[in-house]
Design an enzyme around this catalytic site. Structure first.
Site, PDB file in Angstrom:
ATOM      1  N   GLY A 156       0.817  -1.218   0.000  1.00  0.00           N
ATOM      2  CA  GLY A 156       0.000   0.000   0.000  1.00  0.00           C
ATOM      3  C   GLY A 156       0.847   1.263   0.000  1.00  0.00           C
ATOM      4  N   TYR A 157       0.164   2.369   0.142  1.00  0.00           N
ATOM      5  CA  TYR A 157       0.819   3.685   0.035  1.00  0.00           C
ATOM      6  C   TYR A 157       1.943   3.835   1.071  1.00  0.00           C
TER       7      TYR A 157
ATOM      8  N   TYR B 122      -1.031   8.618  12.826  1.00  0.00           N
ATOM      9  CA  TYR B 122      -0.610   9.478  11.725  1.00  0.00           C
ATOM     10  C   TYR B 122      -1.574  10.637  11.549  1.00  0.00           C
TER      11      TYR B 122
ATOM     12  N   ARG C 257      -5.135  21.058   8.176  1.00  0.00           N
ATOM     13  CA  ARG C 257      -4.603  19.738   8.523  1.00  0.00           C
ATOM     14  C   ARG C 257      -3.087  19.775   8.590  1.00  0.00           C
TER      15      ARG C 257
ATOM     16  N   THR D 140      -7.539  10.325  13.652  1.00  0.00           N
ATOM     17  CA  THR D 140      -8.996  10.267  13.760  1.00  0.00           C
ATOM     18  C   THR D 140      -9.447   9.816  15.155  1.00  0.00           C
TER      19      THR D 140
ATOM     20  N   LEU E  10      -7.539  14.862  -0.079  1.00  0.00           N
ATOM     21  CA  LEU E  10      -7.259  16.122  -0.765  1.00  0.00           C
ATOM     22  C   LEU E  10      -6.076  16.039  -1.734  1.00  0.00           C
TER      23      LEU E  10
ATOM     24  N   TYR F  13     -14.652   3.552  10.945  1.00  0.00           N
ATOM     25  CA  TYR F  13     -13.202   3.455  10.707  1.00  0.00           C
ATOM     26  C   TYR F  13     -12.436   3.874  11.970  1.00  0.00           C
TER      27      TYR F  13
ATOM     28  N   ASP G 133       0.167  -9.118   1.846  1.00  0.00           N
ATOM     29  CA  ASP G 133      -0.839  -8.184   1.343  1.00  0.00           C
ATOM     30  C   ASP G 133      -1.831  -8.962   0.493  1.00  0.00           C
ATOM     31  N   ASN G 134      -3.107  -8.622   0.609  1.00  0.00           N
ATOM     32  CA  ASN G 134      -4.091  -9.292  -0.254  1.00  0.00           C
ATOM     33  C   ASN G 134      -4.420  -8.449  -1.501  1.00  0.00           C
TER      34      ASN G 134
ATOM     35  N   LYS H  12     -10.014   1.678  14.744  1.00  0.00           N
ATOM     36  CA  LYS H  12      -8.654   2.015  15.216  1.00  0.00           C
ATOM     37  C   LYS H  12      -8.625   2.076  16.747  1.00  0.00           C
TER      38      LYS H  12
ATOM     39  N   SER I 215      -4.396   6.415  13.800  1.00  0.00           N
ATOM     40  CA  SER I 215      -4.729   7.611  13.036  1.00  0.00           C
ATOM     41  C   SER I 215      -5.124   8.736  13.971  1.00  0.00           C
TER      42      SER I 215
HETATM   43  P1  NAD Z   1      -3.417   1.500   1.658  1.00  0.00           P
HETATM   44  O1  NAD Z   1      -4.820   1.098   1.395  1.00  0.00           O
HETATM   45  O2  NAD Z   1      -2.634   2.098   0.547  1.00  0.00           O
HETATM   46  O3  NAD Z   1      -2.597   0.270   2.236  1.00  0.00           O
HETATM   47  C1  NAD Z   1      -3.187  -0.765   2.978  1.00  0.00           C
HETATM   48  C2  NAD Z   1      -2.703  -2.087   2.396  1.00  0.00           C
HETATM   49  O4  NAD Z   1      -3.251  -3.154   3.153  1.00  0.00           O
HETATM   50  C3  NAD Z   1      -3.135  -2.284   0.948  1.00  0.00           C
HETATM   51  O5  NAD Z   1      -2.032  -2.715   0.182  1.00  0.00           O
HETATM   52  C4  NAD Z   1      -4.216  -3.379   1.038  1.00  0.00           C
HETATM   53  O6  NAD Z   1      -4.251  -4.172  -0.138  1.00  0.00           O
HETATM   54  C5  NAD Z   1      -3.747  -4.143   2.265  1.00  0.00           C
HETATM   55  N1  NAD Z   1      -4.820  -4.855   3.000  1.00  0.00           N
HETATM   56  C6  NAD Z   1      -6.023  -4.361   3.396  1.00  0.00           C
HETATM   57  N2  NAD Z   1      -6.712  -5.297   4.061  1.00  0.00           N
HETATM   58  C7  NAD Z   1      -5.931  -6.411   4.092  1.00  0.00           C
HETATM   59  C8  NAD Z   1      -6.089  -7.698   4.646  1.00  0.00           C
HETATM   60  N3  NAD Z   1      -7.193  -8.053   5.296  1.00  0.00           N
HETATM   61  N4  NAD Z   1      -5.089  -8.597   4.502  1.00  0.00           N
HETATM   62  C9  NAD Z   1      -3.945  -8.257   3.842  1.00  0.00           C
HETATM   63  N5  NAD Z   1      -3.745  -7.048   3.295  1.00  0.00           N
HETATM   64  C10 NAD Z   1      -4.729  -6.137   3.422  1.00  0.00           C
HETATM   65  O7  NAD Z   1      -3.445   2.505   2.914  1.00  0.00           O
HETATM   66  P2  NAD Z   1      -2.286   3.402   3.531  1.00  0.00           P
HETATM   67  O8  NAD Z   1      -2.635   4.818   3.279  1.00  0.00           O
HETATM   68  O9  NAD Z   1      -0.960   2.904   3.155  1.00  0.00           O
HETATM   69  O10 NAD Z   1      -2.561   3.150   5.071  1.00  0.00           O
HETATM   70  C11 NAD Z   1      -1.872   2.158   5.812  1.00  0.00           C
HETATM   71  C12 NAD Z   1      -2.393   2.128   7.224  1.00  0.00           C
HETATM   72  O11 NAD Z   1      -2.279   3.426   7.802  1.00  0.00           O
HETATM   73  C13 NAD Z   1      -3.864   1.751   7.336  1.00  0.00           C
HETATM   74  O12 NAD Z   1      -4.039   0.941   8.478  1.00  0.00           O
HETATM   75  C14 NAD Z   1      -4.559   3.084   7.531  1.00  0.00           C
HETATM   76  O13 NAD Z   1      -5.762   2.946   8.241  1.00  0.00           O
HETATM   77  C15 NAD Z   1      -3.529   3.850   8.327  1.00  0.00           C
HETATM   78  N6  NAD Z   1      -3.668   5.308   8.180  1.00  0.00           N
HETATM   79  C16 NAD Z   1      -3.664   5.872   6.932  1.00  0.00           C
HETATM   80  C17 NAD Z   1      -3.853   7.246   6.791  1.00  0.00           C
HETATM   81  C18 NAD Z   1      -3.897   7.881   5.431  1.00  0.00           C
HETATM   82  O14 NAD Z   1      -4.451   8.976   5.313  1.00  0.00           O
HETATM   83  N7  NAD Z   1      -3.330   7.283   4.387  1.00  0.00           N
HETATM   84  C19 NAD Z   1      -4.014   8.057   7.924  1.00  0.00           C
HETATM   85  C20 NAD Z   1      -3.968   7.458   9.191  1.00  0.00           C
HETATM   86  C21 NAD Z   1      -3.811   6.074   9.293  1.00  0.00           C
HETATM   87  N1  UFG Z   2     -10.980  18.277   1.165  1.00  0.00           N
HETATM   88  C1  UFG Z   2     -11.587  19.058   0.196  1.00  0.00           C
HETATM   89  N2  UFG Z   2     -11.874  18.482  -1.006  1.00  0.00           N
HETATM   90  C2  UFG Z   2     -11.578  17.180  -1.295  1.00  0.00           C
HETATM   91  C3  UFG Z   2     -10.964  16.385  -0.290  1.00  0.00           C
HETATM   92  C4  UFG Z   2     -10.693  16.973   0.932  1.00  0.00           C
HETATM   93  O1  UFG Z   2     -11.865  20.231   0.405  1.00  0.00           O
HETATM   94  O2  UFG Z   2     -11.879  16.717  -2.401  1.00  0.00           O
HETATM   95  C5  UFG Z   2     -10.615  18.902   2.470  1.00  0.00           C
HETATM   96  C6  UFG Z   2     -11.311  18.269   3.665  1.00  0.00           C
HETATM   97  O3  UFG Z   2     -12.536  18.893   3.902  1.00  0.00           O
HETATM   98  C7  UFG Z   2     -10.272  18.528   4.773  1.00  0.00           C
HETATM   99  C8  UFG Z   2      -8.930  18.469   4.036  1.00  0.00           C
HETATM  100  O4  UFG Z   2      -9.251  18.702   2.664  1.00  0.00           O
HETATM  101  O5  UFG Z   2     -10.422  19.825   5.289  1.00  0.00           O
HETATM  102  C9  UFG Z   2      -8.232  17.130   4.167  1.00  0.00           C
HETATM  103  O6  UFG Z   2      -9.132  16.083   3.793  1.00  0.00           O
HETATM  104  P1  UFG Z   2      -8.637  14.567   3.587  1.00  0.00           P
HETATM  105  O7  UFG Z   2      -9.817  13.783   3.170  1.00  0.00           O
HETATM  106  O8  UFG Z   2      -7.440  14.536   2.718  1.00  0.00           O
HETATM  107  O9  UFG Z   2      -8.135  14.157   5.044  1.00  0.00           O
HETATM  108  P2  UFG Z   2      -8.931  14.104   6.416  1.00  0.00           P
HETATM  109  O10 UFG Z   2      -8.183  14.963   7.364  1.00  0.00           O
HETATM  110  O11 UFG Z   2     -10.365  14.344   6.256  1.00  0.00           O
HETATM  111  O12 UFG Z   2      -8.781  12.558   6.761  1.00  0.00           O
HETATM  112  C10 UFG Z   2      -7.514  11.968   6.964  1.00  0.00           C
HETATM  113  C11 UFG Z   2      -7.526  10.492   6.581  1.00  0.00           C
HETATM  114  C12 UFG Z   2      -8.455   9.725   7.471  1.00  0.00           C
HETATM  115  C13 UFG Z   2      -8.144   9.985   8.893  1.00  0.00           C
HETATM  116  C14 UFG Z   2      -8.110  11.456   9.175  1.00  0.00           C
HETATM  117  C15 UFG Z   2      -7.691  11.758  10.560  1.00  0.00           C
HETATM  118  O13 UFG Z   2      -7.936  10.336   5.251  1.00  0.00           O
HETATM  119  O14 UFG Z   2      -8.258   8.354   7.233  1.00  0.00           O
HETATM  120  O15 UFG Z   2      -7.184  12.100   8.290  1.00  0.00           O
HETATM  121  O16 UFG Z   2      -6.451  11.188  10.779  1.00  0.00           O
HETATM  122  F1  UFG Z   2      -9.094   9.404   9.660  1.00  0.00           F
END
Ligand code: NAD
Ligand code: UFG
Length: 336
Positions: A12-13, A178, A232, A128, A201, A150, A33-34, A154, A126
């Site tokens: 993933g990312y 994060y 943010r 969140t 965003l 979600y 990873d699945n 967490k 997160s």
């Molecule tokens: P992502 O979706 O890019 O990566 C998650 C990976 O996990 C993917 O490759 C997916 O295929 C794999 N996956 C999901 N369910 C699975 C399962 N049951 N078994 C095996 N693999 C599985 O997401 P990311 O942005 O890299 O986020 C990684 C972690 O960080 C997540 O737990 C997410 O909740 C947490 N997180 C992300 C953000 C964000 O904004 N990106 C913010 C806070 C927390």
């Molecule tokens: N936003 C827009 N337009 C868009 C997308 C987002 O205006 O198309 C704004 C949102 O309203 C917010 C900011 O951009 O003010 C950031 O939004 P994101 O969706 O990028 O991020 P969030 O802060 O809403 O959410 C992120 C993660 C969640 C996590 C949360 C708190 O995506 O998984 O941070 O950690 F739960």
């Protein structure tokens, strides 16, 4: 012998960027990873950049037998646990999928770890979990709450990990909360590749810039912030990846670490648009629309606790985030 790390969700990312750093630091990496939200190509690129490859197992963290097999086939020292579903809006519509994948998935992983006597884990939580914070900056002792399934998933996992730590002194656990990950590896070879319409965003802005999407919708300009748009704490994904290595090292000295990972700086949606315009050299069309349900006004952290606990501070700024995100988007206009 080099330490072996199991990285769940390593395609993933955030997982792919962290896997790259682990390989470069000399760790052996096993990715589970699945591919439900990622592509194997991400790991090909990681291997190309690192000059060596992780072991890759396609499978699910909810598969206890598979996990048992992995822990008996490979002598794993620590687990970095990214795997899970992360779309807030989708979690409201399909709550059971989120409890299944995130809570049951993490429980199954912890059971298999306990069985194999592997007791080091770094977990992706997160910001969140702070719900709608009463003030900013947010520090780790703020009250926790969930405003969607979600976030609740967490919180459940965090509680499970804390209980485990209390029950068995062998466990060493880092809970990393994060803030908003953004940007990409500076090579432009790996980055965020959302499925379909981006929820977040930065990928949305990048797809407007590259011409895949017509305009950005800004969700409200009547928040109580500098310019009315949401604020943010955007953290470069490579800084975040470095935070995971720092946490692994810090677990040698701490049994339970709970840290916010962010920069300590808040930027508004309009700040982000302007910074991205500079990076890509184009004007980005946007429109102000209604607020998105559940969005909060402001969220940014105070990074001093992370510095003290895991000796980590982010090194990259907003300009790096935008330049690197744009390079990735330009080199890969349709993702992997
Ligand atoms: P992502 O979706 O890019 O990566 C998650 C990976 O996990 C993917 O490759 C997916 O295929 C794999 N996956 C999901 N369910 C699975 C399962 N049951 N078994 C095996 N693999 C599985 O997401 P990311 O942005 O890299 O986020 C990684 C972690 O960080 C997540 O737990 C997410 O909740 C947490 N997180 C992300 C953000 C964000 O904004 N990106 C913010 C806070 C927390
Ligand atoms: N936003 C827009 N337009 C868009 C997308 C987002 O205006 O198309 C704004 C949102 O309203 C917010 C900011 O951009 O003010 C950031 O939004 P994101 O969706 O990028 O991020 P969030 O802060 O809403 O959410 C992120 C993660 C969640 C996590 C949360 C708190 O995506 O998984 O941070 O950690 F739960």
């Amino acid at each position: 012998m080099m330490k072996k790390i199991l990285v769940t969700g390593g395609a993933g990312y955030i997982g792919s960027h962290t896997t790259l750093l682990l390989l470069q630091a000399g760790f052996d990496v096993l990715v589970l990873d699945n591919f439900c939200n990622s592509k194997p190509e991400a790991l090909n690129r990681v291997s190309r950049l690192a000059g060596r490859s992780p072991h890759i197992i396609e499978g699910d963290i909810r598969n206890y037998d598979l996990l048992n097999q992995l822990f008996s086939d490979y002598s794993i020292d620590s687990v970095i646990h990214f795997a899970g579903l992360k779309a807030v809006g989708e979690s409201v519509i399909k709550p059971l999928d989120y409890y299944d994948n995130n809570v049951l998935g993490s429980l199954t992983l912890l059971q298999a770890m306990a069985h194999a006597n592997v007791t080091n884990i770094v977990f992706s939580s997160s910001a969140t979990v702070y719900g709608d914070p009463q003030s900013v900056p947010i520090s780790e002792d703020f009250p926790l709450s969930a405003t969607n399934p979600y976030g609740a998933s967490k919180l459940h996992i965090e509680v499970m990990l804390q209980d485990l730590c209390r029950a068995d002194p062998n466990w060493r656990i880092a809970i990393l909360r994060y803030f908003n990950p953004a940007g990409a590896h500076e090579s432009g070879l790996i980055g965020e590749d959302p499925n379909g319409m981006p929820n977040n965003l930065m990928p949305f802005i990048a797809q407007v810039a590259v011409g895949n999407l017509k305009e950005l919708s800004i969700f409200g300009n009547d928040f109580d912030t500098r310019d009315g748009t949401g604020v943010r704490d955007y953290i470069h994904v490579m800084d975040l990846a470095e935070g995971h290595l720092a946490a692994l090292i810090a677990l040698d000295h701490h049994k339970l670490i709970t840290c916010n990972l962010g920069t300590g700086r808040g930027y508004s949606v309009l700040d982000m648009v302007r910074a991205f315009e500079v990076a890509c050299g184009k004007q980005l069309p946007y429109r102000i629309v209604e607020r998105r349900l559940g969005d909060i006004a402001e969220s940014y952290t105070d990074p001093t606790h992370a510095k003290a606990m895991i000796n980590w501070l982010p090194r990259r700024g907003l300009e790096d985030i935008c330049i690197d995100h744009w390079r990735w988007q330009q080199m890969n206009p349709n993702g992997y």
